[in-house]
Design an enzyme around this catalytic site. Structure first.
Site, mmCIF file in Angstrom:
data_model
loop_
_atom_site.group_PDB
_atom_site.id
_atom_site.type_symbol
_atom_site.label_atom_id
_atom_site.label_comp_id
_atom_site.label_asym_id
_atom_site.label_seq_id
_atom_site.Cartn_x
_atom_site.Cartn_y
_atom_site.Cartn_z
ATOM 1 N N SER A 1 2.246 -0.733 13.850
ATOM 2 C CA SER A 1 2.707 -1.342 12.779
ATOM 3 C C SER A 1 3.782 -2.377 12.842
ATOM 4 O O SER A 1 4.366 -2.493 14.258
ATOM 5 C CB SER A 1 3.487 -0.238 11.838
ATOM 6 O OG SER A 1 4.127 -0.866 10.691
ATOM 7 N N LYS B 1 -0.162 6.872 10.869
ATOM 8 C CA LYS B 1 -0.124 5.433 10.740
ATOM 9 C C LYS B 1 -0.503 5.295 9.092
ATOM 10 O O LYS B 1 0.176 4.384 8.413
ATOM 11 C CB LYS B 1 -0.646 4.599 11.431
ATOM 12 C CG LYS B 1 -0.803 3.109 10.830
ATOM 13 C CD LYS B 1 0.459 2.408 10.847
ATOM 14 C CE LYS B 1 0.391 1.035 10.767
ATOM 15 N NZ LYS B 1 -0.445 0.342 9.932
ATOM 16 N N HIS C 1 2.135 6.450 7.110
ATOM 17 C CA HIS C 1 3.346 5.251 7.004
ATOM 18 C C HIS C 1 2.871 4.319 5.792
ATOM 19 O O HIS C 1 3.654 3.676 5.188
ATOM 20 C CB HIS C 1 3.289 4.413 8.670
ATOM 21 C CG HIS C 1 3.857 3.310 8.624
ATOM 22 N ND1 HIS C 1 3.407 2.096 8.105
ATOM 23 C CD2 HIS C 1 5.036 2.897 9.043
ATOM 24 C CE1 HIS C 1 4.105 0.965 8.490
ATOM 25 N NE2 HIS C 1 5.157 1.306 8.726
ATOM 26 N N ASN C 2 1.480 3.671 5.992
ATOM 27 C CA ASN C 2 1.122 2.599 5.134
ATOM 28 C C ASN C 2 1.359 3.116 3.484
ATOM 29 O O ASN C 2 1.511 2.432 2.623
ATOM 30 C CB ASN C 2 -0.262 2.354 5.422
ATOM 31 C CG ASN C 2 -0.430 1.389 6.218
ATOM 32 O OD1 ASN C 2 0.569 1.348 7.306
ATOM 33 N ND2 ASN C 2 -1.381 0.554 6.411
ATOM 34 N N GLU D 1 4.511 2.773 2.680
ATOM 35 C CA GLU D 1 4.827 1.061 2.585
ATOM 36 C C GLU D 1 4.355 0.862 1.205
ATOM 37 O O GLU D 1 5.030 0.296 0.273
ATOM 38 C CB GLU D 1 4.023 0.628 3.728
ATOM 39 C CG GLU D 1 3.791 -0.900 3.565
ATOM 40 C CD GLU D 1 2.651 -1.220 4.708
ATOM 41 O OE1 GLU D 1 2.991 -1.053 5.867
ATOM 42 O OE2 GLU D 1 1.864 -1.970 4.340
HETATM 43 C C1 6PG Z 1 1.694 -2.504 9.024
HETATM 44 C C2 6PG Z 1 1.104 -2.717 8.021
HETATM 45 C C3 6PG Z 1 -0.493 -3.373 8.238
HETATM 46 C C4 6PG Z 1 -1.157 -4.056 7.080
HETATM 47 C C5 6PG Z 1 -1.472 -3.149 5.920
HETATM 48 C C6 6PG Z 1 -1.474 -3.968 4.660
HETATM 49 O O1 6PG Z 1 2.056 -1.331 9.216
HETATM 50 O O2 6PG Z 1 1.917 -3.357 9.957
HETATM 51 O O3 6PG Z 1 0.780 -1.742 7.253
HETATM 52 O O4 6PG Z 1 -1.266 -2.266 8.728
HETATM 53 O O5 6PG Z 1 -0.362 -5.266 6.704
HETATM 54 O O6 6PG Z 1 -2.776 -3.101 6.299
HETATM 55 O O7 6PG Z 1 -2.239 -3.397 3.939
HETATM 56 P P1 6PG Z 1 -2.830 -3.716 2.531
HETATM 57 O O8 6PG Z 1 -3.508 -4.910 2.685
HETATM 58 O O9 6PG Z 1 -3.539 -2.650 1.891
HETATM 59 O O10 6PG Z 1 -1.663 -4.184 1.713
#
Ligand code: 6PG
Length: 478
Positions: free
Chosen positions: A128, A183, A186-187, A190
């Site tokens: 990430s 991960k 984590h997303n 996010e």
């Molecule tokens: C990270 C982000 C990365 C990416 C996501 C965005 O941890 O660096 O999460 O993995 O920016 O895939 O996801 P979306 O396109 O679904 O918003």
């Protein structure tokens, strides 16, 4: 002379990871299906360190020191499977293939099992921090065997971001798909963070009539307190940014349809399978779907009435202060829910995940990096068996201070017709999880009525059923 590690897939993430490794003194083999990209990396960044460019997969594998470590940074799904097959057929027992992309953890488990059969290691590593993080220090979440981590760990820990205490934001998460699972969550977190920040922005804009610049100032202020985090920081920057073409606030010229590549939805689907209520993450994911549901929005606009109340805000400063508290509370709930999912996943798949370490490796490098992650690590240090993060003394005290504000914000939003799916759903969760008694009793009774699904009693052991359509006699089941 051989390379310490290799990276195949020279799109931005892959090349930045390779450059980060090279800058840290590792000899890095690089490869891309079309040679042009590999050449471009050498031409533009060859001075970053020692690269071994390869034109073919054979050369790429041949240039690696044994046991070989090859990182794959290609599109999830089919393309990843194809590269794994090709690499694996060229590799030997004991070699390690790392998938550093966002893969679904069940795919990672399947791939790990297949390679294990051949005596090879497959590591799903969550990475990430976006493009910038890959280059200058990401947060890395590797799964796979301990043995593979012995070989990989020192390299990954070197290139990973470092927290304030100097510790690398990388640790062995757990076996097989554990890294990609973490991960994924984590997303999901996010998504929830981004949505709730956007809800706060929306309220300032609609309820207080503030412009983007003024709202940006508020986020800048918030970034000096408990909310200090990368996402709050970039929110301030984005809100202060002016569109080059129109001179308008940039956010005002962006179409209000949020896209998604799927990791949020994976988090929610997995949570449904595991029976973990990640309501904040789910609402955040659905909020993106609503925004993108153009025909439905078209159909509703101007047809569905709001009957909003016009509420005076006597004290805008107090309102902003309430929003800050509500944001913090909602954030605590979504993290608590996310950690619930990690704990449940670990149980289900037999991963030995140290929850506090997950918060620790998210402190720097990753998208959800934030000041308050230290508090999460401390909570799990105090009680590794903590079954609800929110119930930790620190968090329960913190959230208690936010509750009146949180309720005022949700009530205000409901009365004035401002959608706040994450503010509201996290508050509902909070009230549900702490409730003495839930209406689930009635649901159980209904289930027993139409499906003889049985129920338990508050005052006796055992399982019961009422003969609803006969004499309504209660029977005890065995
Ligand atoms: C990270 C982000 C990365 C990416 C996501 C965005 O941890 O660096 O999460 O993995 O920016 O895939 O996801 P979306 O396109 O679904 O918003």
């Amino acid at each position: 002379d051989a390379a310490d590690i290799g990276v195949t897939g020279m799109a931005v993430m892959g090349s930045n990871l390779a450059r980060n490794l090279a800058r840290n003194g590792f000899k890095v083999a690089i490869h891309n299906r079309s040679v042009g990209k590999t050449e471009a990396v050498i031409a533009e960044h060859g001075t970053d360190g020692e690269f071994f460019p390869s034109e073919s997969m054979e050369d790429f594998v041949g240039s690696l020191q044994k046991p070989r470590v090859a990182i794959i940074m290609v599109k999830a799904g089919g393309p990843t499977d194809a590269v794994i097959d090709e690499l694996s057929s060229l590799m030997d027992e004991g070699d390690i293939i790392v998938d550093a992309g966002n893969a679904l953890f069940t795919d990672t488990r399947r791939r790990e099992a297949a390679l294990r059969e051949k005596g090879q290691h497959f590591v799903g590593a969550g990475v990430s921090g976006g493009e910038e993080g890959a280059l200058n220090g990401p947060s890395i979440m590797p799964g796979g065997t301990k043995e593979s981590y012995d070989r990989l760990g020192p390299m990954f820990e070197t290139i990973a971001a470092k927290a304030e205490d100097g510790k690398p934001c990388c640790t062995h998460v757990g076996a097989d798909g554990a890294g990609h699972f973490v991960k994924m969550v984590h997303n999901g977190i996010e998504y929830a963070d981004m949505q709730v920040i956007s809800e706060a922005y929306d309220m300032m804009s609609k309820a207080l009539g503030m412009d983007a610049d003024a709202i940006g100032d508020v986020f800048e202020e918030w970034n000096k307190g408990d909310l200090e985090s990368f996402l709050i920081e970039i929110t301030a920057t984005v809100l202060h940014h002016k569109d080059a073409t129109t001179g308008e606030p940039f956010v005002d010229v962006v179409l209000d349809q949020a896209a998604q590549k799927g990791t949020g939805a994976w988090t929610v689907k997995t949570a449904l399978d595991l029976g973990v209520p990640v309501t904040g993450i789910a609402e955040a994911t659905f909020a993106r779907s609503i925004s993108g549901g153009t025909p439905q929005r078209e159909a509703a606009r101007g047809v569905l009435v709001g009957e909003e109340q016009q509420l005076e805000i006597a004290d805008p400063k107090q309102f902003i202060d309430d929003l800050q508290k509500a944001l913090y509370a909602a954030k605590l709930v979504s993290y608590s829910q996310g950690f619930d999912e990690i704990a449940k996943g670990a149980d289900e798949y037999g991963w030995d995940i140290t929850l506090g370490d997950m918060a620790a490796i998210w402190r720097e490098g990753c998208i959800i990096r934030a000041r308050f992650l230290d508090r999460i690590t401390e909570a799990y240090d105090r009680n590794p068996g903590l079954s609800l993060l929110l119930s930790d003394e620190y968090f329960s005290t913190e959230i208690a201070k936010c509750i009146p504000a949180w309720r005022r914000i949700v009530a205000f939003a409901a009365s004035t017709g401002c959608p706040v799916p994450v503010f509201a759903s996290t508050l509902s969760y909070y009230d549900s999880v702490r409730a003495e008694r839930l209406p689930a009793a009635l649901v159980q009774a209904q289930r027993d009525y139409f499906g003889a699904h049985t129920y338990q009693r508050v005052d006796a052991e055992g399982t019961f059923h009422v003969e609803w359509t006969e004499d309504r006699r209660e029977t005890k089941q065995d």
